[in-house]
Scaffold this active site. Structure first.
Site, PDB file in Angstrom:
ATOM      1  N   ASP A   1       0.785  -1.210  -0.054  1.00 40.88           N
ATOM      2  CA  ASP A   1      -0.111   0.031  -0.144  1.00 40.88           C
ATOM      3  C   ASP A   1       0.877   1.229   0.172  1.00 40.88           C
ATOM      4  OD1 ASP A   1      -2.249  -1.566   0.015  1.00 40.88           O
ATOM      5  OD2 ASP A   1      -2.921  -1.413   2.248  1.00 40.88           O
TER       6      ASP A   1
ATOM      7  N   TYR B   1       2.007   2.130  -3.390  1.00 38.83           N
ATOM      8  CA  TYR B   1       0.862   2.524  -4.266  1.00 38.83           C
ATOM      9  C   TYR B   1       0.556   3.953  -4.020  1.00 38.83           C
ATOM     10  CZ  TYR B   1      -4.002   3.248  -5.940  1.00 38.83           C
ATOM     11  OH  TYR B   1      -5.087   3.521  -6.729  1.00 38.83           O
ATOM     12  N   ASP B   2       0.620   4.284  -2.611  1.00 44.01           N
ATOM     13  CA  ASP B   2       0.419   5.794  -2.165  1.00 44.01           C
ATOM     14  C   ASP B   2       1.387   6.632  -2.625  1.00 44.01           C
ATOM     15  OD1 ASP B   2      -0.788   4.689   1.156  1.00 44.01           O
ATOM     16  OD2 ASP B   2      -1.868   4.846  -0.870  1.00 44.01           O
TER      17      ASP B   2
ATOM     18  N   LYS C   1     -26.422 -12.701  -4.727  1.00 50.95           N
ATOM     19  CA  LYS C   1     -27.245 -11.832  -5.003  1.00 50.95           C
ATOM     20  C   LYS C   1     -26.880 -10.440  -3.954  1.00 50.95           C
ATOM     21  CE  LYS C   1     -31.969 -10.081  -5.795  1.00 50.95           C
ATOM     22  NZ  LYS C   1     -32.012  -8.871  -4.908  1.00 50.95           N
TER      23      LYS C   1
ATOM     24  N   ARG D   1     -30.803   2.032 -11.814  1.00 51.08           N
ATOM     25  CA  ARG D   1     -32.003   1.306 -12.600  1.00 51.08           C
ATOM     26  C   ARG D   1     -33.209   2.145 -12.648  1.00 51.08           C
ATOM     27  NH1 ARG D   1     -36.135  -1.838 -11.243  1.00 51.08           N
ATOM     28  NH2 ARG D   1     -36.813  -3.533 -12.604  1.00 51.08           N
TER      29      ARG D   1
ATOM     30  N   LYS E   1     -28.870 -18.150 -13.537  1.00 49.59           N
ATOM     31  CA  LYS E   1     -29.034 -17.824 -14.981  1.00 49.59           C
ATOM     32  C   LYS E   1     -28.647 -18.890 -15.974  1.00 49.59           C
ATOM     33  CE  LYS E   1     -27.605 -13.130 -14.101  1.00 49.59           C
ATOM     34  NZ  LYS E   1     -26.844 -11.802 -14.240  1.00 49.59           N
TER      35      LYS E   1
ATOM     36  N   CYS F   1     -64.132  10.221  -0.869  1.00 45.19           N
ATOM     37  CA  CYS F   1     -63.352  10.185   0.182  1.00 45.19           C
ATOM     38  C   CYS F   1     -62.059  10.570   0.074  1.00 45.19           C
ATOM     39  CB  CYS F   1     -63.274   8.618   0.481  1.00 45.19           C
ATOM     40  SG  CYS F   1     -61.967   8.159   1.521  1.00 45.19           S
TER      41      CYS F   1
END
EC number: 6.5.1.2
Length: 784
Positions: free
Chosen positions: A35, A38-39, A119, A140, A294, A448
């Site tokens: 890390d 990367y930094d 899911k 969506r 699926k 009503c």
């Protein structure tokens, strides 16, 4: 080489390195540097871009901090709808799904391979890449229209701003879920508590709330992640043959997919996967609420197709909802759009699946009776599908001595009108019987205020008349002040009436009036849906409009004519017929039309509907006792006309020699047509079939008169002059059937830019292919 050139080269190398490290970290789960390294690279890039702001580009890794705040989200129309999934809640549901898949493929197939993925409990989004660049992100929404959240999705760390590798299509729409890992959620709430702020109930709410921030800088500070699960548009390259290979391809392009993705060789493997991941559910780094299965072969997915809002080739097998014990403190009654009085349980607040539950649906009084629930009882409450709280059962041994029964009010709690129990009419074989229904209803109708408010909220909703800016709070004001007493009153509102209302000023008043004016030209389908006919949803409204073509025909249609529509049963048909027999409803419709509402897309009876009537079917729909579909067909063949059938029913000698009818059926036929009302009704149905052009004597002329009758066409690629739905509608109006896959029976394929496997299949089979220019020329010729 100048300093600027040197900086540009170094910036390019740093971006490339950082993108590669992001790919290895987020997609491959195999970081190649610590890390700290990367930094160091990231900070060097930030410093160089600060020195050379002219070299900053939107796809730079440093640009995920978020830009300027927005005033509001724009709308995005999904070219391919983002459909929801059907649900399974038990093993038998999944087995039924598998059986239906095998049956739908109609090849004697007994075993189907499925992809398996958790899911994720987050927010579904669409990411659009053009030439490898992320150009749009959208929610969506309702499946057809979402919100433009591009600025926010750009801040999600594991979403590539530019695709990795090569070979990606010119246009790629990736669909997936943005979610918040549990560790990030807990840290976010801990910071909120520390700062005296509001906490989120669960990671899903946190993810949804973060993505809907108008200020992307806030979103950038939230620990969100993305997981891809499919595609929408895919133009300019060949689509892989299976779902699993498609996801692996997305992964190679830098898009994260589920690390739990597996291929199941059978439905039994699916069940094993479901059980295995269910056991590991609590140990995952993120919340899941089930498993998605699926059909793996994409050509089989296309062949199986879709229902109105869900695919036939996928299903979500939900995990059992979490349950808790609590006390029923009381029951209140709410009044819905149709006057239904619905009991709502008021509960002692309890935490269920991370959410505080204080209310639960009791559905109706039959459900109250089934549960045997009383006020004061200890009950088991669960969030069905992890969303809607429900009372599952009563803990009988904990019932207190002072428990009270749940009683339906005699007067409407809103308007004071009488409350009546609905009567169910059971129809069949020429008879109708009454029984008490589960629903209690206020008889006040639009007098009503509760019904009026809900009716108007439905009328103005996006899928109905789509009057932007007319939310529940404003509807309440309009009704409470007496300005609106029916939906038609919306079209006579004035600036002077609006500007004095709470929350209104000159601009907002003009905006609302403009939105109302813009709604005056709805399609016939939207208008029918907006009317709020009981049991008529959006899809049924579309079928009515497409098949019958005009409001006049829909208003006049008899129930026995309406049931010729696909998926319209006799009960729904009677609801539609009753709605248009009601004088009050006709008055409101008349006022709407008189006040400037002009229906669009009205036309002739659809050819497909016109070609579906026969004498045998009419006799079957009369529900004559003892005469089923086969007997009705034989009777029609023997008689040849309705009048001949009526005459035959009274001709004992000839009737006795008619083949295919039992003695019981002959007796029933005589008794049925001996009743004058039955004869009159049968003639009325035949008369309407003639009037609408559906009669069997006009059937052949209708079908033969259409130039593309009997032909199957396929649309593929992108049409520039019209949407695919518009192209489909024009072909169907000429008699063609529009299919989703190419076969030897296909008459012609219309191929626009981005056409892929369907175009190739047409070439293999020697099917005729038209480009858009030739297609338009043919339409002009045939429609003239």
């Amino acid at each position: 080489m100048t300093d600027a050139q040197t900086a540009a080269e170094r910036i390019a190398r740093l971006r490339s390195e950082i993108d590669e490290h992001n790919y290895r970290y987020y997609v491959l789960d195999a970081p190649s540097v610590p890390d700290a390294e990367y930094d160091r690279l990231f900070n060097e890039l930030k410093a160089l871009e600060a020195e050379h702001p002219e070299l900053v580009t939107p796809e730079s890794p440093t640009q995920r901090v978020g830009g300027e705040a927005l005033a509001a989200f724009g709308q995005v129309r999904h070219e391919l709808p983002m459909l929801s999934l059907g649900n399974a809640f038990a093993e038998e549901d999944l087995l039924d799904f598998d059986r239906n898949v095998c049956k739908g493929l109609d090849r004697g197939i007994e075993v189907v391979e499925y992809s398996c993925e958790p899911k994720l409990d987050g927010l579904a989004v669409s990411l659009l890449y053009e030439d490898g660049q992320l150009v749009r992100g959208a929610t969506r929404g309702d499946g057809s229209t979402g919100e433009d959240i591009t600025a926010n999705v750009r801040t999600v760390r594991n979403i590539p701003l530019r695709l990795h590798g090569q070979g990606w299509p010119a246009v790629l729409e990736v669909r997936g879920e943005i979610y918040m890992p549990r560790a990030g959620f807990e840290a976010l709430n801990a910071r909120a508590i520390e700062n005296g702020g509001k906490t989120f109930a669960n990671p899903r709410n946190a993810a949804a709330g973060s993505l809907r921030q108008l200020d992307p800088k806030i979103t950038a500070g939230r620990p969100l992640e993305f997981c891809g699960y499919g595609i929408g548009r895919f133009e300019g390259a060949e689509v892989p043959q299976t779902h699993t290979s498609l996801l692996e391809t997305l992964r190679r392009w830098g898009l994260p997919i589920s690390r739990e993705l597996q291929l199941a060789r059978s439905v039994q493997d699916c069940l094993a996967y479901y059980r295995a991941i269910g056991e590991r559910r609590q140990g995952l780094a993120y919340d899941i609420d089930g498993v998605v299965f699926k059909v793996n072969r994409l050509d089989w997915q296309r062949e199986l197709g879709f229902r109105a809002r869900t695919p036939h080739w996928a299903i979500a097998y939900k995990f059992p909802a979490q349950e808790e014990l609590t006390e029923l403190l009381g029951v209140e009654f709410q009044v819905g759009r149709t006057g239904a009085i619905t009991p709502v349980a008021r509960l002692k607040p309890v935490q269920v699946a991370g959410v505080t539950v204080s209310n639960a649906s009791l559905h109706n009084m039959d459900e109250v009776a089934r549960l045997g629930v009383m006020i004061g009882d200890t009950v088991i409450v669960r969030r069905a599908g992890d969303v809607i709280p429900q009372i599952m059962q009563v803990v009988g041994e904990r019932r207190p001595a002072d428990a009270r029964p749940v009683e339906v009010p005699r007067q409407c709690p809103v308007c004071g009108s009488a409350v009546e129990r609905t009567q169910l009419v059971k129809r069949g074989k020429g008879r109708a019987s009454l029984s008490e229904g589960a629903i209690y209803r206020c008889v006040g109708r639009l007098a009503c205020q509760a019904q009026l408010k809900q009716a108007i909220v439905h009328f103005v909703s996006r899928r109905a008349m789509d009057i932007d800016g007319l939310g529940e709070r404003i509807v309440e004001q309009l009704v409470d002040t007496g300005l609106v007493k029916s939906p038609a009153d919306l079209y006579i509102l004035t600036f002077e009436q609006l500007v004095v209302l709470d929350g209104f000023a000159e601009v907002s008043s003009n905006n609302l009036l403009a939105a109302i004016a813009a709604s005056r030209r709805p399609s016939l389908a939207r208008f029918i849906y907006a009317l709020g006919i009981p049991d008529v949803g959006e899809e049924t409204a579309k079928r009515l409009a497409r098949a019958l073509g005009s409001l006049t025909r829909i208003e006049k249609a008899l129930p026995e004519v309406l049931i010729w529509l696909p998926d319209v049963g006799l009960e729904v048909a009677h609801e539609i017929h009753s709605f248009f027999r009601d004088e009050h409803n006709l008055t409101v419709i008349g006022q709407l039309l008189a006040r400037g509402v002009e229906l669009q897309e009205e036309g002739e009876l659809h050819a497909e509907f016109a070609a579906c009537a026969s004498l045998g079917e009419l006799l079957d729909k009369l529900d004559i006792p003892g005469i089923a579909a086969t007997g009705a067909k034989k009777l029609a063949e023997a008689a040849g006309s309705l009048e001949a059938v009526i005459g035959l029913s009274q001709d004992w000698l000839t009737l006795n020699t008619t083949k295919g009818l039992s003695e019981k059926a002959r007796q029933a036929l005589r008794e049925f047509f001996a009743v004058p009302a039955n004869v009159e009704h049968a003639r009325a149905i035949e008369g309407q079939l003639r009037e609408f052009g559906m009669h069997w004597e006009s059937e052949r002329r209708c079908a033969e008169g259409l130039p593309l009758a009997g032909q199957t066409w396929v649309l593929t690629g992108t049409l520039e002059s019209m949407s695919r739905e518009q192209g489909k509608a024009r072909l169907e109006s000429l008699g063609a059937k529009v299919a989703g896959s190419v076969s030897a029976k296909t008459a012609c394929v219309v191929a626009g830019p981005g056409a892929g496997s369907k175009l190739a299949k047409a070439g293999e089979l020697g099917v005729k292919v038209l480009d858009e220019e030739a297609f338009l020329a043919l339409l002009r010729q045939l429609e003239s």
